[in-house]
Design a protein around this motif. Structure first.
Motif, PDB file in Angstrom:
ATOM      1  N   LEU A  16      47.899  43.085  28.221  1.00 18.11           N
ATOM      2  CA  LEU A  16      46.710  43.477  28.989  1.00 18.11           C
ATOM      3  C   LEU A  16      47.024  44.784  29.727  1.00 18.11           C
ATOM      4  N   PRO A  17      46.983  45.899  29.014  1.00 11.53           N
ATOM      5  CA  PRO A  17      47.299  47.159  29.693  1.00 11.53           C
ATOM      6  C   PRO A  17      46.145  47.609  30.582  1.00 11.53           C
ATOM      7  N   GLY A  18      46.460  48.214  31.707  1.00 11.96           N
ATOM      8  CA  GLY A  18      45.405  48.716  32.592  1.00 11.96           C
ATOM      9  C   GLY A  18      45.991  49.700  33.585  1.00 11.96           C
ATOM     10  N   PRO A  19      45.146  50.597  34.111  1.00 15.31           N
ATOM     11  CA  PRO A  19      45.647  51.573  35.083  1.00 15.31           C
ATOM     12  C   PRO A  19      46.217  50.886  36.325  1.00 15.31           C
ATOM     13  N   SER A  20      47.080  51.599  37.043  1.00 12.50           N
ATOM     14  CA  SER A  20      47.698  50.997  38.227  1.00 12.50           C
ATOM     15  C   SER A  20      46.662  50.800  39.335  1.00 12.50           C
ATOM     16  N   ARG A  21      46.915  49.861  40.212  1.00 17.28           N
ATOM     17  CA  ARG A  21      46.100  49.550  41.400  1.00 17.28           C
ATOM     18  C   ARG A  21      44.665  49.149  41.061  1.00 17.28           C
ATOM     19  N   THR A  22      44.454  48.585  39.891  1.00 19.99           N
ATOM     20  CA  THR A  22      43.096  48.147  39.545  1.00 19.99           C
ATOM     21  C   THR A  22      42.950  46.626  39.639  1.00 19.99           C
ATOM     22  N   GLY A  23      44.029  45.915  40.038  1.00 20.41           N
ATOM     23  CA  GLY A  23      43.894  44.475  40.261  1.00 20.41           C
ATOM     24  C   GLY A  23      44.522  43.592  39.198  1.00 20.41           C
ATOM     25  N   LYS A  24      45.410  44.144  38.381  1.00 21.05           N
ATOM     26  CA  LYS A  24      46.010  43.328  37.308  1.00 21.05           C
ATOM     27  C   LYS A  24      46.803  42.155  37.885  1.00 21.05           C
ATOM     28  N   THR A  25      47.717  42.483  38.806  1.00 22.27           N
ATOM     29  CA  THR A  25      48.560  41.429  39.379  1.00 22.27           C
ATOM     30  C   THR A  25      47.703  40.380  40.090  1.00 22.27           C
ATOM     31  N   SER A  26      46.714  40.837  40.841  1.00 19.16           N
ATOM     32  CA  SER A  26      45.848  39.888  41.562  1.00 19.16           C
ATOM     33  C   SER A  26      45.120  38.988  40.574  1.00 19.16           C
ATOM     34  N   PHE A  27      44.630  39.552  39.485  1.00 21.45           N
ATOM     35  CA  PHE A  27      43.920  38.747  38.484  1.00 21.45           C
ATOM     36  C   PHE A  27      44.856  37.702  37.870  1.00 21.45           C
ATOM     37  N   LEU A  28      46.073  38.123  37.578  1.00 20.27           N
ATOM     38  CA  LEU A  28      47.031  37.173  36.985  1.00 20.27           C
ATOM     39  C   LEU A  28      47.326  36.023  37.940  1.00 20.27           C
ATOM     40  N   LEU A  29      47.631  36.383  39.194  1.00 21.81           N
ATOM     41  CA  LEU A  29      48.079  35.361  40.143  1.00 21.81           C
ATOM     42  C   LEU A  29      46.954  34.448  40.619  1.00 21.81           C
ATOM     43  N   TYR A  30      45.807  35.043  40.917  1.00 22.27           N
ATOM     44  CA  TYR A  30      44.775  34.247  41.600  1.00 22.27           C
ATOM     45  C   TYR A  30      43.663  33.756  40.679  1.00 22.27           C
ATOM     46  N   ASP A  31      43.542  34.328  39.495  1.00 19.05           N
ATOM     47  CA  ASP A  31      42.499  33.876  38.571  1.00 19.05           C
ATOM     48  C   ASP A  31      43.101  33.237  37.316  1.00 19.05           C
ATOM     49  N   LEU A  32      43.932  34.023  36.619  1.00 20.12           N
ATOM     50  CA  LEU A  32      44.385  33.534  35.311  1.00 20.12           C
ATOM     51  C   LEU A  32      45.383  32.372  35.423  1.00 20.12           C
ATOM     52  N   MET A  33      46.340  32.482  36.341  1.00 21.97           N
ATOM     53  CA  MET A  33      47.322  31.390  36.453  1.00 21.97           C
ATOM     54  C   MET A  33      46.658  30.046  36.760  1.00 21.97           C
ATOM     55  N   PRO A  34      45.768  29.982  37.756  1.00 22.96           N
ATOM     56  CA  PRO A  34      45.099  28.698  38.004  1.00 22.96           C
ATOM     57  C   PRO A  34      44.285  28.225  36.799  1.00 22.96           C
ATOM     58  N   ALA A  35      43.666  29.157  36.087  1.00 21.39           N
ATOM     59  CA  ALA A  35      42.852  28.756  34.922  1.00 21.39           C
ATOM     60  C   ALA A  35      43.746  28.175  33.823  1.00 21.39           C
ATOM     61  N   LEU A  36      44.912  28.758  33.639  1.00 16.41           N
ATOM     62  CA  LEU A  36      45.847  28.253  32.617  1.00 16.41           C
ATOM     63  C   LEU A  36      46.387  26.883  33.036  1.00 16.41           C
ATOM     64  N   GLN A  37      46.669  26.758  34.339  1.00 17.24           N
ATOM     65  CA  GLN A  37      47.188  25.467  34.842  1.00 17.24           C
ATOM     66  C   GLN A  37      46.134  24.375  34.726  1.00 17.24           C
TER      67      GLN A  37
END
Ligand SMILES: Nc1ncnc2c1ncn2[C@@H]1O[C@H](COP(=O)(O)OP(=O)(O)O)[C@@H](O)[C@H]1O
Ligand SMILES: [Mg+2]
Length: 289
Positions: free
Chosen positions: A34-55
């Protein structure tokens, strides 16, 4: 205000594609970037949206943050992340509750998790396979800032080992769970190289552009500001245009709002002033501050 705009539906759709793979999506089991420009929210999306959805779909998720430990080789950062995930935390903690729910807390692994990746211990590939076999669950390993694997001396090791694990686990005729690899980072061109060059381990894996925040986030922001009594505010169309000018970076639009709401004359026309503020923020002089 909590200014994190959640995207549960987007995350749930992606999690379903990854873990409830239909014939058309089997390619995703070869790995997802999932490539994306810096400071656009990648880490936040992974931690707070995608991880809970996968769990929510029952997967054990291991999050590997390469940026946080720049002096340790990516391979060892990944091994540490697995150890940390398996280790008991606080019994009431969310991770422990989840591990108990999927049965991992009650498992006695046939290896010592403390030795993963250590001399004389269990190697990364074997550990991942054992976790899946013993817990009968899917394992998702997320490498954040995956481009850092390219600049380290041990470049090939982590991705090479993860590819070994992927093939050893997913290509078996029967497997009690899948191994899913997700890599994200920036700049996009560099991250894309990791699956676009045939000398890279994940050659041929899927790459989807990280879905940047858009108009719905801007609307959320305007509503929050309005509720907090700020004025004058630009309309949604103007504010969305500004967010685009600022390359979809939440911190940049917040800075522009600060400029407009705290440092502009009260009679200013926000629909005219806001784009000018954004242009100023984007100027090379502003970037140097
Ligand atoms: N969904 C969101 N809603 C509001 N702000 C966000 C959101 N995602 C990220 N941000 C903010 O944007 C900034 C950059 O986020 P981060 O996740 O570190 O980006 P990246 O990993 O792409 O560099 C942080 O200040 C973060 O709080
Ligand atoms: Mg990040």
């Amino acid at each position: 205000m909590s200014n994190l705009y959640p995207r549960p539906q987007l995350a749930a759709d992606l999690a379903r594609k990854l873990l409830r793979t239909k014939s058309l999506d089997t390619q995703l089991l070869r790995g997802l970037f999932l490539p994306g420009p810096s400071r656009t929210g990648k880490t936040s999306f992974l931690l707070y949206d995608l991880m809970p959805a996968l769990q929510k779909l029952g997967a054990l998720v291991i999050y590997v943050d390469l940026l946080a430990q720049p002096n340790i080789s990516p391979y060892h950062v990944a091994c540490n992340a697995i150890r940390k995930t398996l280790k008991p935390h606080s019994p009431s903690g969310i991770l422990d509750q989840f591990l108990r729910a999927i049965g991992i807390r009650d498992l006695k692994f046939n290896f010592n998790p403390e030795t993963i990746g250590k001399n004389g211990g269990i190697a990364l590939v074997e550990a991942l396979m054992a976790i899946i076999d013993q817990s009968q669950t899917d394992v998702v390993l997320i490498v954040d800032d995956v481009q850092l694997t390219m600049t380290s001396d041990e470049e090939p090791l982590l991705l090479h080992e993860l590819k070994e694990a992927r093939d050893a686990i997913n290509l078996r005729p029967e497997t009690p769970g899948s191994f899913v690899f997700i890599g994200t980072g920036s700049p996009p061109a560099l991250v894309n190289e990791l699956r676009g060059r045939n000398n890279h381990a994940f050659y041929g894996a899927t790459s989807l552009p990280y879905p940047v925040l858009g108009e719905d986030y801007v609307e959320f922001l305007l509503t929050s500001l309005e509720r907090e009594g700020y004025s004058p505010l630009p309309n949604l169309e103007v504010a969305t245009g500004v967010f685009k000018t600022l390359e979809h970076r939440p911190e940049a639009i917040l800075k522009a709002f600060q400029q407009l709401l705290l440092h502009s004359a009260p009679y200013v026309n926000p629909n005219k002033a806001f784009p000018l503020i954004a242009d100023d923020l984007r100027s090379p002089a502003a970037a140097m501050i």
